[in-house]
Design an enzyme around this catalytic site. Structure first.
Site, PDB file in Angstrom:
ATOM      1  N   ASN A   1      70.724 101.389  68.145  1.00 43.28           N
ATOM      2  CA  ASN A   1      71.621 101.722  66.819  1.00 43.28           C
ATOM      3  C   ASN A   1      72.712 103.270  67.486  1.00 43.28           C
ATOM      4  O   ASN A   1      73.804 102.713  67.628  1.00 43.28           O
ATOM      5  CB  ASN A   1      70.560 102.785  66.375  1.00 43.28           C
ATOM      6  CG  ASN A   1      70.667 103.960  65.584  1.00 43.28           C
ATOM      7  OD1 ASN A   1      71.604 103.228  64.572  1.00 43.28           O
ATOM      8  ND2 ASN A   1      70.238 104.915  65.636  1.00 43.28           N
ATOM      9  N   GLU A   2      72.061 104.236  67.594  1.00 40.77           N
ATOM     10  CA  GLU A   2      73.608 105.009  68.254  1.00 40.77           C
ATOM     11  C   GLU A   2      73.633 105.676  69.654  1.00 40.77           C
ATOM     12  O   GLU A   2      73.591 106.189  70.220  1.00 40.77           O
ATOM     13  CB  GLU A   2      73.445 106.444  66.787  1.00 40.77           C
ATOM     14  CG  GLU A   2      74.283 107.015  66.852  1.00 40.77           C
ATOM     15  CD  GLU A   2      73.955 107.821  65.480  1.00 40.77           C
ATOM     16  OE1 GLU A   2      72.954 108.653  65.990  1.00 40.77           O
ATOM     17  OE2 GLU A   2      74.358 108.652  64.946  1.00 40.77           O
TER      18      GLU A   2
ATOM     19  N   CYS B   1      67.693 106.164  63.988  1.00 37.52           N
ATOM     20  CA  CYS B   1      66.823 106.058  64.710  1.00 37.52           C
ATOM     21  C   CYS B   1      65.824 106.143  64.929  1.00 37.52           C
ATOM     22  O   CYS B   1      65.170 106.009  66.318  1.00 37.52           O
ATOM     23  CB  CYS B   1      66.892 108.503  65.187  1.00 37.52           C
ATOM     24  SG  CYS B   1      68.987 108.320  65.379  1.00 37.52           S
TER      25      CYS B   1
ATOM     26  N   GLU C   1      66.480 103.534  56.180  1.00 40.33           N
ATOM     27  CA  GLU C   1      66.361 103.969  57.857  1.00 40.33           C
ATOM     28  C   GLU C   1      64.601 104.423  56.390  1.00 40.33           C
ATOM     29  O   GLU C   1      64.939 105.680  55.653  1.00 40.33           O
ATOM     30  CB  GLU C   1      66.688 104.703  57.987  1.00 40.33           C
ATOM     31  CG  GLU C   1      66.327 105.681  59.031  1.00 40.33           C
ATOM     32  CD  GLU C   1      66.486 106.539  60.298  1.00 40.33           C
ATOM     33  OE1 GLU C   1      67.955 106.542  59.899  1.00 40.33           O
ATOM     34  OE2 GLU C   1      66.230 106.346  61.019  1.00 40.33           O
TER      35      GLU C   1
END
Ligand code: AHR
Length: 654
Positions: free
Chosen positions: A372-373, A241, A46
């Site tokens: 993603n999350e 993120c 990331e």
């Protein structure tokens, strides 16, 4: 009385230290338990902590195209004596929508007017190495302005220079190379203007020639080498993120990261403002490292590519913006087009672009993350649209689902239950927890449904102290807890198919989040103890697991021991991994049940440190690194003394 107590205490201590009988551990070599997927141990990339711009992407100039929110951020005007020059920031607007700004320099004769770029916390340059300068420019009619390029060290001395003479009246790219006469981690780049007239400038760039595989405009070789050394099974990109964005406008859009570098639209990096205590106002994404480069990196290091795409939801820790479901089509189309970009024939629109960028053969994409999350029913609602379209067109692509940011809360339980009912392919679990949590959860997957979705331990790290604010160190305590926990991932390789530590990289002067696997500055890099744990696992993967037991049970915390075992079919070796998580030696005897001969040769690689607080650093990068030893198996038994707080990996010739 006091004397008797002291003697008893002394005897107890002697027994405890020296008198412990050897623990009998049985390894059943003939019992093939679970296949270990080639993807088992991978990496998570990331662009956080200056991992891309200022990190692995080797560009040395910050804000090369003047597109930062403050156009001249990172640049300084320079005037020596009578300078007589000035500049303006111009905006082409729709004429060049992705890269609208450039500067116009109006110069007098002297050559005492210029601009200097500070780099990403300086520029790391090395003595006698070549540096490649380039710039997009166009000259006004009759302009006589020449460019003098100077590399200067931290003391302001010139350590490399080159000249560019007057050029065309149309926008063109100009390049020139020079050597650096000194090594400096904090160099800067100046462009001086000589001669009278006006010149327009854009995309001022400086790269080392020695990039990974010597690719012009490529990646930092030392950092890629650290990744290649892991022999990762997959690489997940671009996050994290960053995929989601603080808001939807700030999300990662892969189509804006491919094609010509000068046409890639820069955006603010979401980690720029995330943590007030680590605010990084100069953190943007130039996308010089874009999706094509990620695929190429995956191929270079032998890892399966694993892109994660935005699913129509912005980060739920920030704005939590949602795309209405009747407006999801472009998002779903992005996913379909990405598969075509990676795998499509060169006759297709996106396959043609891949070929034009230099890679006619496919990238062999097999899996993709949607979101993603994320959490909540809104995620399920959006994921359903993606799954339907992707599975219809590309049924063999495996989809990876979020189960939220925490592996044991209501958000997790809701998604875990719902996605299991939907027969999801792979669930992406995240855990940033204490070392104790990792030790206590070594059996987490022992009771998981063997027939349900597979697990991707997509982001994890043992956090030695609370939140990721810098006090949380990559110390041996955290690495050893991860090593112990990972025996449980390996033991359950039939359920857990993939795992990656997160985050991957951190610049020592530009991080936002700790702990991180690999630390670097502008010239150097080192692996944390956690890096070496990952390396020992991925370099000693094996093809299938075999039972390893103590008193008839899996070894997951009894006597503070954690163990797993596997067989490597290619080298015909048994691999035993064992973590001793207590501060004293422990003797163990491995009974190698099923070994063909009586005796065998074996090697031991181990990690240990006297102090659980030990870390690696630029000054001492090898405080906790693997050590090697020869060992022998006699009468089908391997005797070993496990050092206090250590992680041992044995390879035994079968
Ligand atoms: O790894 C850092 C962050 O942790 C990731 O971006 C995110 O997915 C998680 O919350």
């Amino acid at each position: 009385m006091k004397q008797i107590t002291l003697i008893a205490l002394f005897l107890a201590l002697v027994f405890f230290t020296f008198g412990q009988p050897s623990k009998n551990i049985i390894v059943k070599i003939d019992q093939h338990k679970a296949d270990i997927k080639q993807t088992m141990w991978g990496i998570f990339f990331e662009d956080i902590n200056l991992a891309a711009d200022g990190g692995i992407y080797a560009e040395l100039v910050k804000n090369r195209s003047f597109e930062f929110t403050t156009p001249m951020m990172g640049w300084k005007e320079q005037r020596k004596g009578v300078a007589g020059g000035s500049l303006w920031v111009l905006n082409r607007g729709t004429a060049n929508q992705n890269n609208p700004r450039y500067i116009r320099v109006q110069n007098a004769l002297s050559g005492n007017y210029g601009i200097t770029n500070e780099g990403f916390r300086g520029m790391g340059v090395m003595k006698d190495k070549q540096y490649d300068f380039s710039v997009w420019a166009r000259w006004a009619k009759g302009s006589e302005v020449k460019l003098r390029i100077e590399l200067v060290n931290a003391k302001g001395e010139v350590i490399g220079s080159a000249k560019l003479s007057t050029g065309s009246g149309e926008w063109k790219k100009y390049s020139v190379s020079f050597l650096s006469s000194a090594t400096d981690p904090k160099a800067q780049l100046s462009v001086w203007f000589e001669g009278k007239g006006s010149v327009d400038i854009d995309m001022i760039s400086l790269f080392p020639k020695d990039t990974w595989k010597n690719r012009p405009g490529g990646l930092r070789a030392d950092l890629v080498q650290l990744l290649a050394d892991l022999k990762p099974g997959f690489i997940r990109f671009p996050g994290g993120c960053i995929v989601e964005g603080r808001d939807l406008a700030n999300r990662y859009q892969w189509k804006k990261t491919v094609g010509k570098v000068e046409d890639r639209e820069l955006i603010i990096n979401r980690w720029n403002t995330e943590f007030a205590n680590r605010s990084t106002p100069d953190y943007f994404q130039s996308f010089g490292l874009g999706f094509y480069e990620y695929f190429l990196l995956a191929e270079d290091i032998g890892a399966s590519p694993l892109p994660i795409l935005n699913c129509g939801m912005a980060c739920q820790f920030n704005t939590a913006e949602l795309v209405p479901t009747d407006q999801l089509d472009p998002y779903v189309q992005d996913a379909l087009d990405l598969i075509e970009f990676a795998n499509g024939s060169t006759q297709t629109k996106w396959g043609r672009l891949r070929a034009a960028m230099g890679h006619p053969s496919p990238f062999n994409l097999k899996m993709m993350g949607v979101g993603n999350e994320q959490w909540g029913p809104q995620y399920i609602e959006r994921f359903t649209y993606f799954a339907k379209a992707i599975k219809q067109k590309y049924p063999s692509i495996q989809l990876i689902n979020s189960v939220g940011p925490n592996p044991d809360d209501d958000r997790f339980r809701f998604l875990n239950d719902t996605l299991r009912k939907m027969n999801a392919d792979i669930l992406d679990e995240h855990y940033y927890k204490s070392p104790e949590w990792f030790l206590q959860n070594a059996k987490r997957y022992d009771d998981y449904d063997r027939k349900g979705p597979k697990i991707f331990a997509g982001e994890y790290a043992a956090h030695s102290v609370g939140i990721p604010n810098g006090k949380t160190k990559n110390n041996w305590r955290s690495a050893l807890a991860e090593a112990a926990f990972m025996t449980g991932l390996e033991r359950n390789a039939d359920v857990v198919n993939m795992a990656s530590y997160a985050p991957l990289f951190a610049h020592i002067d530009g991080w936002q989040w700790t702990p991180d696997l690999i630390w670097f500055d502008n010239l150097q890099s080192y692996g944390s103890p956690n890096y070496y744990v990952q390396k020992l696992y991925s370099n000693n993967r094996g093809n299938y697991t075999v039972p390893i037991e103590m008193n008839g049970n899996v070894i997951a915390g009894q006597d503070s021991l954690y163990a797993s075992a596997s067989v490597d079919k290619t080298t015909n070796e048994l691999i035993i991994k064992i973590a001793n998580t207590i501060g004293r030696e422990q003797s163990v005897s491995f009974n190698l049940d099923g070994l063909k001969g009586m005796d065998a040769k074996a090697t031991l690689t181990y990690l240990r440190s006297d102090d659980l607080n030990d870390v690696n650093s630029f000054e001492k990068p090898t405080t906790v690194v693997p050590m090697n030893k020869e060992v022998i198996v006699k009468n089908k038994i391997l005797n070993a003394t496990l050092l206090p707080n250590s992680f041992f990996v044995f390879r035994i010739k079968l």
